[in-house]
Design a protein around this motif. Structure first.
Motif, PDB file in Angstrom:
ATOM      1  N   CYS A 110       0.433  -0.925   0.024  1.00 50.17           N
ATOM      2  CA  CYS A 110      -0.154  -0.356   0.334  1.00 50.17           C
ATOM      3  C   CYS A 110       0.578   0.803   0.007  1.00 50.17           C
ATOM      4  O   CYS A 110       1.746   1.326   0.822  1.00 50.17           O
ATOM      5  CB  CYS A 110      -0.593  -0.063   1.032  1.00 50.17           C
ATOM      6  SG  CYS A 110      -1.819   1.809   1.458  1.00 50.17           S
ATOM      7  N   CYS A 165      -4.996   0.567   0.109  1.00 47.12           N
ATOM      8  CA  CYS A 165      -5.806  -0.398   0.386  1.00 47.12           C
ATOM      9  C   CYS A 165      -6.892   0.236   0.959  1.00 47.12           C
ATOM     10  O   CYS A 165      -7.320   1.165   0.796  1.00 47.12           O
ATOM     11  CB  CYS A 165      -4.984  -1.234   1.474  1.00 47.12           C
ATOM     12  SG  CYS A 165      -4.470  -0.131   3.459  1.00 47.12           S
ATOM     13  N   CYS A 174      -0.153   3.034   4.180  1.00 47.67           N
ATOM     14  CA  CYS A 174       0.536   2.918   4.795  1.00 47.67           C
ATOM     15  C   CYS A 174       1.864   1.731   5.044  1.00 47.67           C
ATOM     16  O   CYS A 174       2.044   1.332   5.848  1.00 47.67           O
ATOM     17  CB  CYS A 174      -0.565   2.033   5.576  1.00 47.67           C
ATOM     18  SG  CYS A 174      -1.010   0.399   4.745  1.00 47.67           S
ATOM     19  N   CYS A 176      -7.189   2.113   4.038  1.00 47.20           N
ATOM     20  CA  CYS A 176      -6.497   3.421   3.939  1.00 47.20           C
ATOM     21  C   CYS A 176      -7.606   3.949   2.860  1.00 47.20           C
ATOM     22  O   CYS A 176      -8.169   5.494   2.928  1.00 47.20           O
ATOM     23  CB  CYS A 176      -5.322   3.599   2.867  1.00 47.20           C
ATOM     24  SG  CYS A 176      -4.343   2.581   4.059  1.00 47.20           S
TER      25      CYS A 176
HETATM   26 ZN    ZN Z   1      -3.352   1.479   2.920  1.00 45.15          ZN
END
Ligand code: ZN
Length: 47
Positions: free
Chosen positions: A9, A35, A12, A38
């Motif tokens: 991702c 993702c 994150c 997020c």
């Molecule tokens: Zn993420």
């Protein structure tokens, strides 16, 4: 070919399976760069 593909991702930085990314046909790999977790936070913060 490996069946379970993961990607990192961009938000994150955690490596997650593609099932944790929303489909996005505008992306080269057909999945969002961030993702679902997020993406949900981004959507909420846009309100
Ligand atoms: Zn993420």
């Amino acid at each position: 070919m490996p069946a379970a593909t993961t990607k990192v991702c961009q938000k994150c930085g955690i490596s997650k399976p593609l099932s944790q990314y929303h489909h996005n046909t505008t992306r080269s790999d057909n999945h969002n760069g961030i993702c679902k977790d997020c993406q949900n936070k981004v959507n909420k913060s846009n309100n």
